[in-house]
Design a protein around this motif. Structure first.
Motif, PDB file in Angstrom:
ATOM      1  N   LYS A 144      90.533 -37.851  28.656  1.00 27.59           N
ATOM      2  CA  LYS A 144      90.231 -38.327  30.009  1.00 27.59           C
ATOM      3  C   LYS A 144      89.680 -39.744  29.969  1.00 27.59           C
ATOM      4  O   LYS A 144      90.161 -40.631  30.699  1.00 27.59           O
ATOM      5  CB  LYS A 144      89.222 -37.386  30.675  1.00 27.59           C
ATOM      6  CG  LYS A 144      88.667 -37.900  32.018  1.00 27.59           C
ATOM      7  CD  LYS A 144      87.649 -36.934  32.593  1.00 27.59           C
ATOM      8  CE  LYS A 144      86.965 -37.528  33.820  1.00 27.59           C
ATOM      9  NZ  LYS A 144      87.891 -37.749  34.941  1.00 27.59           N
ATOM     10  N   GLU A 145      88.683 -39.963  29.131  1.00 25.45           N
ATOM     11  CA  GLU A 145      88.046 -41.275  29.073  1.00 25.45           C
ATOM     12  C   GLU A 145      89.040 -42.361  28.662  1.00 25.45           C
ATOM     13  O   GLU A 145      89.110 -43.426  29.287  1.00 25.45           O
ATOM     14  CB  GLU A 145      86.878 -41.243  28.082  1.00 25.45           C
ATOM     15  CG  GLU A 145      86.138 -42.568  27.964  1.00 25.45           C
ATOM     16  CD  GLU A 145      84.960 -42.499  27.012  1.00 25.45           C
ATOM     17  OE1 GLU A 145      84.292 -43.536  26.841  1.00 25.45           O
ATOM     18  OE2 GLU A 145      84.704 -41.428  26.436  1.00 25.45           O
ATOM     19  N   GLN A 146      89.823 -42.080  27.624  1.00 26.27           N
ATOM     20  CA  GLN A 146      90.743 -43.102  27.118  1.00 26.27           C
ATOM     21  C   GLN A 146      91.895 -43.369  28.086  1.00 26.27           C
ATOM     22  O   GLN A 146      92.264 -44.521  28.317  1.00 26.27           O
ATOM     23  CB  GLN A 146      91.286 -42.691  25.754  1.00 26.27           C
ATOM     24  CG  GLN A 146      92.162 -43.765  25.108  1.00 26.27           C
ATOM     25  CD  GLN A 146      92.477 -43.470  23.648  1.00 26.27           C
ATOM     26  OE1 GLN A 146      91.760 -42.731  22.975  1.00 26.27           O
ATOM     27  NE2 GLN A 146      93.559 -44.049  23.153  1.00 26.27           N
ATOM     28  N   ILE A 147      92.457 -42.318  28.660  1.00 24.20           N
ATOM     29  CA  ILE A 147      93.592 -42.490  29.575  1.00 24.20           C
ATOM     30  C   ILE A 147      93.176 -43.253  30.833  1.00 24.20           C
ATOM     31  O   ILE A 147      93.865 -44.175  31.270  1.00 24.20           O
ATOM     32  CB  ILE A 147      94.199 -41.123  29.941  1.00 24.20           C
ATOM     33  CG1 ILE A 147      94.942 -40.533  28.737  1.00 24.20           C
ATOM     34  CG2 ILE A 147      95.152 -41.241  31.139  1.00 24.20           C
ATOM     35  CD1 ILE A 147      95.377 -39.090  28.935  1.00 24.20           C
ATOM     36  N   GLU A 148      92.046 -42.872  31.417  1.00 22.49           N
ATOM     37  CA  GLU A 148      91.615 -43.530  32.647  1.00 22.49           C
ATOM     38  C   GLU A 148      91.269 -44.999  32.393  1.00 22.49           C
ATOM     39  O   GLU A 148      91.577 -45.864  33.212  1.00 22.49           O
ATOM     40  CB  GLU A 148      90.430 -42.782  33.241  1.00 22.49           C
ATOM     41  CG  GLU A 148      90.814 -41.415  33.797  1.00 22.49           C
ATOM     42  CD  GLU A 148      89.673 -40.667  34.468  1.00 22.49           C
ATOM     43  OE1 GLU A 148      89.951 -39.674  35.172  1.00 22.49           O
ATOM     44  OE2 GLU A 148      88.504 -41.081  34.291  1.00 22.49           O
ATOM     45  N   ALA A 149      90.650 -45.261  31.250  1.00 21.58           N
ATOM     46  CA  ALA A 149      90.287 -46.639  30.946  1.00 21.58           C
ATOM     47  C   ALA A 149      91.520 -47.493  30.658  1.00 21.58           C
ATOM     48  O   ALA A 149      91.679 -48.592  31.207  1.00 21.58           O
ATOM     49  CB  ALA A 149      89.334 -46.684  29.754  1.00 21.58           C
ATOM     50  N   ALA A 150      92.406 -46.985  29.814  1.00 23.34           N
ATOM     51  CA  ALA A 150      93.564 -47.777  29.415  1.00 23.34           C
ATOM     52  C   ALA A 150      94.541 -47.990  30.558  1.00 23.34           C
ATOM     53  O   ALA A 150      95.226 -49.020  30.623  1.00 23.34           O
ATOM     54  CB  ALA A 150      94.277 -47.110  28.244  1.00 23.34           C
ATOM     55  N   SER A 151      94.630 -47.023  31.479  1.00 21.10           N
ATOM     56  CA  SER A 151      95.569 -47.156  32.600  1.00 21.10           C
ATOM     57  C   SER A 151      94.973 -47.937  33.763  1.00 21.10           C
ATOM     58  O   SER A 151      95.667 -48.200  34.745  1.00 21.10           O
ATOM     59  CB  SER A 151      96.006 -45.772  33.089  1.00 21.10           C
ATOM     60  OG  SER A 151      94.934 -45.095  33.730  1.00 21.10           O
ATOM     61  N   GLN A 152      93.685 -48.298  33.655  1.00 20.99           N
ATOM     62  CA  GLN A 152      93.001 -49.099  34.676  1.00 20.99           C
ATOM     63  C   GLN A 152      93.156 -48.501  36.081  1.00 20.99           C
ATOM     64  O   GLN A 152      93.412 -49.197  37.060  1.00 20.99           O
ATOM     65  CB  GLN A 152      93.512 -50.541  34.650  1.00 20.99           C
ATOM     66  CG  GLN A 152      93.239 -51.238  33.323  1.00 20.99           C
ATOM     67  CD  GLN A 152      93.734 -52.658  33.287  1.00 20.99           C
ATOM     68  OE1 GLN A 152      94.022 -53.258  34.325  1.00 20.99           O
ATOM     69  NE2 GLN A 152      93.848 -53.215  32.087  1.00 20.99           N
ATOM     70  N   GLY A 153      93.033 -47.188  36.135  1.00 19.77           N
ATOM     71  CA  GLY A 153      93.056 -46.520  37.434  1.00 19.77           C
ATOM     72  C   GLY A 153      94.399 -45.961  37.839  1.00 19.77           C
ATOM     73  O   GLY A 153      94.485 -45.263  38.845  1.00 19.77           O
ATOM     74  N   ALA A 154      95.443 -46.244  37.074  1.00 21.64           N
ATOM     75  CA  ALA A 154      96.754 -45.709  37.443  1.00 21.64           C
ATOM     76  C   ALA A 154      96.837 -44.209  37.211  1.00 21.64           C
ATOM     77  O   ALA A 154      97.611 -43.513  37.869  1.00 21.64           O
ATOM     78  CB  ALA A 154      97.851 -46.416  36.645  1.00 21.64           C
ATOM     79  N   LEU A 155      96.035 -43.707  36.269  1.00 21.36           N
ATOM     80  CA  LEU A 155      96.010 -42.278  35.981  1.00 21.36           C
ATOM     81  C   LEU A 155      94.586 -41.749  36.102  1.00 21.36           C
ATOM     82  O   LEU A 155      93.640 -42.374  35.615  1.00 21.36           O
ATOM     83  CB  LEU A 155      96.528 -42.002  34.564  1.00 21.36           C
ATOM     84  CG  LEU A 155      98.004 -42.325  34.293  1.00 21.36           C
ATOM     85  CD1 LEU A 155      98.324 -42.108  32.824  1.00 21.36           C
ATOM     86  CD2 LEU A 155      98.917 -41.484  35.170  1.00 21.36           C
ATOM     87  N   GLU A 156      94.441 -40.623  36.737  1.00 27.52           N
ATOM     88  CA  GLU A 156      93.173 -39.900  36.807  1.00 27.52           C
ATOM     89  C   GLU A 156      93.357 -38.562  36.111  1.00 27.52           C
ATOM     90  O   GLU A 156      94.401 -37.919  36.276  1.00 27.52           O
ATOM     91  CB  GLU A 156      92.775 -39.664  38.263  1.00 27.52           C
ATOM     92  CG  GLU A 156      91.529 -38.816  38.424  1.00 27.52           C
ATOM     93  CD  GLU A 156      91.395 -38.235  39.818  1.00 27.52           C
ATOM     94  OE1 GLU A 156      90.577 -37.326  39.988  1.00 27.52           O
ATOM     95  OE2 GLU A 156      92.129 -38.681  40.717  1.00 27.52           O
TER      96      GLU A 156
END
Length: 336
Positions: free
Chosen positions: A55-67
């Protein structure tokens, strides 16, 4: 963050402002896609640590595109039902034990074979992303049409034997004990080869079965043994480490196909990183739990000579592989 079913049904959207450590923040944007991750277990457990890290890595790397939303402790159902939901795309990802998926992916039965691996050290290098073993199971997913994409195979601890009344130090100590097993033919054959009497008991009924003498012995992961307080009815723990518990991170193929190449790479990178974290956490939890069980819960811990168990079980490995039609997987894992 682990949320409940009510929030899931409400479908409230959350925008994230997290950024990767050391990365330059980009412009914040509203989440355009929500990913739901299922686990079957309660914390503390490696699977939930893995989900939180993803969760932490995906949300950060996608800059809000993925929650990412996490549903632990089986909030979305048991694994077989969740796998069906993944095929429909109504659940996006799951982190769980590979053997729980053996109904849809029979080849996963190989991972219940005793002493198939030497231990947790170096495990991901043998079966994880980029290895021939993972590539093989990616093809199995595709050929079976399960509607899932395999992101990572990893390990989440060892499984060990515990008994109600017998202190287990040698194979001979098991002779004639009623051993709780699942419905897996490999489980029954394994314990019968050690002189035990297999009895099939569902996990949810195991505490009562041990308490009433329906079963004299059982096996489980250490987090499962501790979390379900099975030490109360099976206080003699033998660190047989007969099975390394293999886990999988899988994603709905529909959900995967709905992401562009950049977001797919972000999800895959997060799964690969979480896979390593999960193994590290498993080793940590196993070590800490043994000490806790001894000091706080009055558990008697023995460390049998595993070679004695291996010598009894190794000769039946090929026979078991043939019986369950996993000879190809057995030979691949032995080669790795």
């Amino acid at each position: 963050m682990i949320i409940g079913r009510r929030n899931f049904l409400a479908g409230s959207a959350l925008a994230t402002t997290a950024v990767l450590a050391g990365a330059t923040p980009g412009p914040a944007r509203a989440a355009t896609r929500r990913l739901r991750i299922h686990t079957l277990v309660k914390s503390p457990h490696p699977y939930n640590d893995m989900a939180a890290a993803m969760k932490e890595q995906i949300e950060a790397a996608s800059q809000g595109a993925l929650e990412v939303q996490i549903f632990d402790a089986g909030q979305l159902g048991q694994d077989p039902a969740v796998i069906s939901e993944l095929s429909l795309g109504t659940i996006d990802m799951m982190i769980s034990t590979a053997s729980n998926a053996a109904e849809q992916i029979p080849e996963y039965a190989i991972f219940t074979m005793p002493y198939l691996f030497g231990g947790l050290d170096g495990l991901i290098g043998h079966i994880g992303p980029g290895t021939p073993v993972q590539e093989h199971f990616e093809k199995v997913y595709a050929e079976r049409g399960v509607g899932m994409k395999l992101l990572a195979l990893g390990g989440s601890g060892t499984r060990n034997l515990s008994a109600a009344k017998v202190k287990v130090e040698h194979v001979a100590d098991l002779e004639g004990l009623k051993m709780r097993t699942t419905q897996s033919p490999m489980d029954s054959a394994t314990w019968a080869a050690l002189g035990m009497l297999p009895v099939t008991v569902a996990w949810g009924e195991l505490y009562a079965a041990m308490q009433t003498g329906v079963a004299d012995a059982m096996e489980s992961s250490l987090p499962g043994y501790n979390g379900s307080k099975l030490y109360e009815v099976a206080p003699h723990l033998a660190l047989t480490e007969h099975t390394v518990q293999i886990n999988h991170i899988s994603m709905s193929q529909r959900s995967w196909d709905g992401l562009d190449a950049e977001l797919q790479a972000i999800v895959q990178d997060a799964a690969t990183a979480a896979n390593k974290l999960g193994l590290d956490k498993a080793m940590q939890y196993d070590s800490e739990l043994v000490a806790k069980l001894e000091s706080e819960n009055g558990v008697t811990v023995t460390r049998p000579d595993k070679q004695e168990f291996i010598d009894r079980l190794e000769p039946i490995q090929k026979e078991l592989a043939a019986k369950l039609d996993v000879v190809e997987e057995y030979e691949l894992l032995k080669a790795s």
